[in-house]
Design a protein around this motif. Structure first.
Motif, PDB file in Angstrom:
ATOM      1  N   HIS A  12       1.270  -5.310   3.828  1.00 17.68           N
ATOM      2  CA  HIS A  12       0.081  -6.024   4.285  1.00 17.68           C
ATOM      3  C   HIS A  12       0.163  -6.331   5.771  1.00 17.68           C
TER       4      HIS A  12
ATOM      5  N   ASN B 200      -1.277   6.584  -0.184  1.00 14.50           N
ATOM      6  CA  ASN B 200      -1.813   5.479  -0.960  1.00 14.50           C
ATOM      7  C   ASN B 200      -3.310   5.292  -0.686  1.00 14.50           C
ATOM      8  N   ILE B 201      -4.122   5.728  -1.654  1.00 15.67           N
ATOM      9  CA  ILE B 201      -5.560   5.741  -1.444  1.00 15.67           C
ATOM     10  C   ILE B 201      -6.145   4.332  -1.365  1.00 15.67           C
ATOM     11  N   HIS B 202      -5.457   3.379  -2.023  1.00 17.40           N
ATOM     12  CA  HIS B 202      -5.963   2.006  -1.969  1.00 17.40           C
ATOM     13  C   HIS B 202      -5.876   1.452  -0.553  1.00 17.40           C
ATOM     14  N   HIS B 203      -4.803   1.830   0.156  1.00 16.09           N
ATOM     15  CA  HIS B 203      -4.688   1.383   1.546  1.00 16.09           C
ATOM     16  C   HIS B 203      -5.814   1.976   2.388  1.00 16.09           C
TER      17      HIS B 203
ATOM     18  N   PHE C 191      -8.841   2.693   1.546  1.00 18.26           N
ATOM     19  CA  PHE C 191     -10.104   1.971   1.383  1.00 18.26           C
ATOM     20  C   PHE C 191     -10.062   0.607   2.057  1.00 18.26           C
ATOM     21  N   GLN C 192      -8.854   0.059   2.234  1.00 19.46           N
ATOM     22  CA  GLN C 192      -8.762  -1.247   2.885  1.00 19.46           C
ATOM     23  C   GLN C 192      -8.978  -1.174   4.382  1.00 19.46           C
TER      24      GLN C 192
ATOM     25  N   ASP D 296     -15.632   6.442  -3.661  1.00 23.27           N
ATOM     26  CA  ASP D 296     -14.680   5.663  -4.450  1.00 23.27           C
ATOM     27  C   ASP D 296     -13.380   6.425  -4.656  1.00 23.27           C
ATOM     28  N   VAL D 297     -12.382   5.731  -5.203  1.00 22.59           N
ATOM     29  CA  VAL D 297     -11.031   6.268  -5.310  1.00 22.59           C
ATOM     30  C   VAL D 297     -11.005   7.562  -6.115  1.00 22.59           C
TER      31      VAL D 297
ATOM     32  N   GLU E 114      -9.605  11.090  -4.800  1.00 20.52           N
ATOM     33  CA  GLU E 114      -8.449  11.709  -5.462  1.00 20.52           C
ATOM     34  C   GLU E 114      -8.798  13.097  -5.960  1.00 20.52           C
TER      35      GLU E 114
END
Lengths: 328, 257
Positions: free
Chosen positions: B186, B208-211, B213-214, B237-238, B242
């Motif tokens: 973070h 890391n796809i979540h990162h 989007f952040q 979206d993820v 992916e």
């Protein structure tokens, strides 16, 4: 994050070169206590006469090891250069000054070949310089047919500059000790104060990181190989002038003794951390041990056992200090 | 339309018979965070190394600020304002934080001595402290401490603050959150937002796809050496991203099939 180390003996000996310094005092003190002649003017003069010859090579080796490479061909270079110089003077009638320039050129060439093969072809410096050791030693033996050269007894400016001697009180002092002192100062400046020293340490510590910052890692390494060869040749000339002869087998085994001096002083064998002060201490230590062991009556043939044991002990000490001062 | 800081066109790079980069084209706008995505072997690392001057492309074009450039070394890239933070640590562990921060750009006195010039220790320490203060790590860390005594997150903070120091136009982060703990990750993502706020453009490589989007505005997706998609993340979206990485439509398949 730890606090700044408090000035004190306990904190001080955590630094490798100071730990070595403390041990040096202990070793020299022990010899002096066991044999009163150890610190006699004659013996001290003798030790200081030998010291620069290996010490000068050790300075170059320290910088090279810090950059993550090493050079096993220094002992052979130490032997070859005086042989070539004296052959040129004695057999071919070349002027000594010119012969010395040719000797220097040979050193530069050896260093360039070592450095370029290591950096451009990517063969480990262990293998490259081991091969170079055999080539150079073989060349020295071949051009002399294995015999030492006729003794050199012509004094001159070069002889005086490299191996002249004079007395300070009861101490016989050789010019070479000044070379060693000046070169130590220069090497210490380069490693600790100059921009290039930061590069050398960074290359040995993490070559990719250094290259990514624009440090010309290969170029630095090649020049360090050249420097080390030149210092080995200089040391060879000093030795040959001092004993007035050049032998094709001079310097045999010096490569390992020099590396031992450097690592005993606290320089890391795998690069990144180097200390010139430590190397000077290491050189004094190894010469002191060799000399003292004979004086206190250890049989000559047994003395390598002690030298080896002391080196091993020093390295274990450095490893212990290193582990206690480092996390993750 | 914002101005392009970096635009690459049809980059190609082969190693012997292996073509690592076939036909890569995309751009990064001013103040934009672009995520470069792709599976292992997709050519991301090769592409980064070409842009940062480690490799030279066989063909194709790189333009910085609209001008076509020839990047022949890491030095060239840095001179153009491209700073790269590599995943295999960009720092030399045996050197102090201050010496790492200015590695290759050491402040010196008597500059005419070139590489033999003495480092200005006072200036080095002062500049290091100022920099560490600006990125908020001066309290915890001592500029004279060797980097080997730092944690992974602290090391990334140092590497990132170094990139910011040199006012880079484009900062490339190659897998900056690998091997980091949750809190440290973070911290790095916060740095990325701060860099964007400070006007830097960022190319962010990650698994890391979540990162993504952040922090990212846009995703560029590579597969087998080619750029196969280039899409804004708003409205995506993820699963879709992916799917693009793998080359299949994940939404068309049953979720737990």
């Amino acid at each position: 994050m730890s606090d700044t180390p408090k000035p004190g003996l306990a904190a001080l000996i955590k630094v490798p070169q100071y730990a070595s310094l403390v041990l040096l005092v202990i070793v020299l003190g022990t010899f002096a206590a066991l044999n009163g002649d150890f610190l006699s003017p004659l013996n001290v003069s003798n030790m200081l006469a030998f010291l620069p010859e290996l010490g000068i090579i050790a300075l170059g080796m320290t910088l090279l090891l810090t950059a993550g490479e090493f050079d096993l061909s220094v002992g052979a270079t130490f032997g070859l250069v005086p042989v070539v110089v004296m052959l040129l003077v004695q057999n071919a009638g070349v002027d000594l000054g010119l012969a010395l320039v040719i000797g220097l050129a040979i050193c530069v060439l050896i260093g360039l070949i070592n450095g370029l093969i290591v950096t451009k072809i990517g063969i480990s410096s262990f293998l490259v310089t081991l091969s170079m050791l055999m080539i150079i030693r073989g060349a020295a033996l071949y051009i002399t047919q294995g015999f030492p050269l006729a003794s050199w007894d012509q004094p001159g400016i070069f002889v005086t500059l490299l191996a002249g001697d004079f007395y300070i009180g009861p101490f016989r002092v050789y010019a070479s000790i000044f070379w060693f002192a000046v070169l130590s100062g220069l090497a210490g400046y380069l490693l600790n104060r100059a921009k290039i020293g930061n590069w050398i340490s960074a290359i040995g510590s993490n070559r990719n990181a250094a290259v990514a910052r624009g440090v010309p890692a290969d170029k630095v390494k090649v020049w360090l190989f050249v420097l080390t060869s030149v210092l080995a040749g200089l040391a060879g000339m000093i030795s040959a002038f001092r004993i007035s002869t050049a032998s094709p087998v001079a310097g045999t085994g010096y490569e390992l003794e020099v590396i031992a001096m450097v690592v005993v002083g606290g320089t890391a064998l795998n690069g990144g951390r180097g200390t010139i002060l430590g190397t000077v201490v290491g050189a004094l230590m190894l010469r002191g041990i060799r000399n003292g062991i004979v004086l206190i009556g250890v049989p000559g043939l047994a003395y390598n056992i002690f030298v080896g044991a002391v080196i091993l002990g020093m390295l274990m000490l450095h490893a212990a200090l290193q582990n206690s001062g480092r996390k993750g | 339309m914002t101005k392009d800081i970096l635009r690459i066109s049809n980059l190609r790079k082969s190693f012997g018979s292996v073509t690592a980069l076939k036909n890569a084209s995309f751009s990064v706008g001013e103040g934009e965070v672009v995520a470069l995505l792709g599976d292992n072997g997709a050519g991301k690392s090769t592409l980064i190394k070409v842009i940062s001057g480690v490799y030279r492309a066989d063909s194709g074009e790189i333009a910085v600020n609209g001008a076509v450039v020839d990047i022949r070394s890491t030095r060239d890239a840095m001179a153009l304002g491209i700073e790269t933070i590599h995943q295999d640590s960009s720092l030399a562990p045996d050197l102090s934080i201050a010496r790492n921060l200015f590695l290759g750009r050491e402040p010196v006195t008597m500059g005419w001595l070139g590489p033999f010039a003495p480092i200005n220790q006072v200036e080095l320490r002062e500049a290091a402290r100022t920099l560490m203060q600006r990125v908020g790590i001066s309290k915890r860390l001592n500029a004279d401490a060797p980097v080997s005594t730092l944690s992974g997150g602290e090391r990334q903070s140092i590497a990132i603050s170094r990139a910011m120091q040199f006012a880079a136009k484009l900062i490339i982060l190659d897998e900056p959150t690998n091997n980091l703990g949750v809190e440290e990750t973070h911290g790095v993502l916060r740095f990325v937002r701060e860099m964007k706020a400070a006007g830097h453009s960022i190319l962010f490589i990650t698994h890391n796809i979540h990162h993504v989007f952040q922090v990212a505005d846009r995703a560029v997706i590579m597969r087998r050496g080619e750029v196969v998609a280039d899409l804004p993340l708003a409205g995506s979206d993820v699963l879709k991203v992916e799917g693009l990485i793998m080359g299949v439509d994940l939404k068309a398949e049953p979720a737990h099939g």
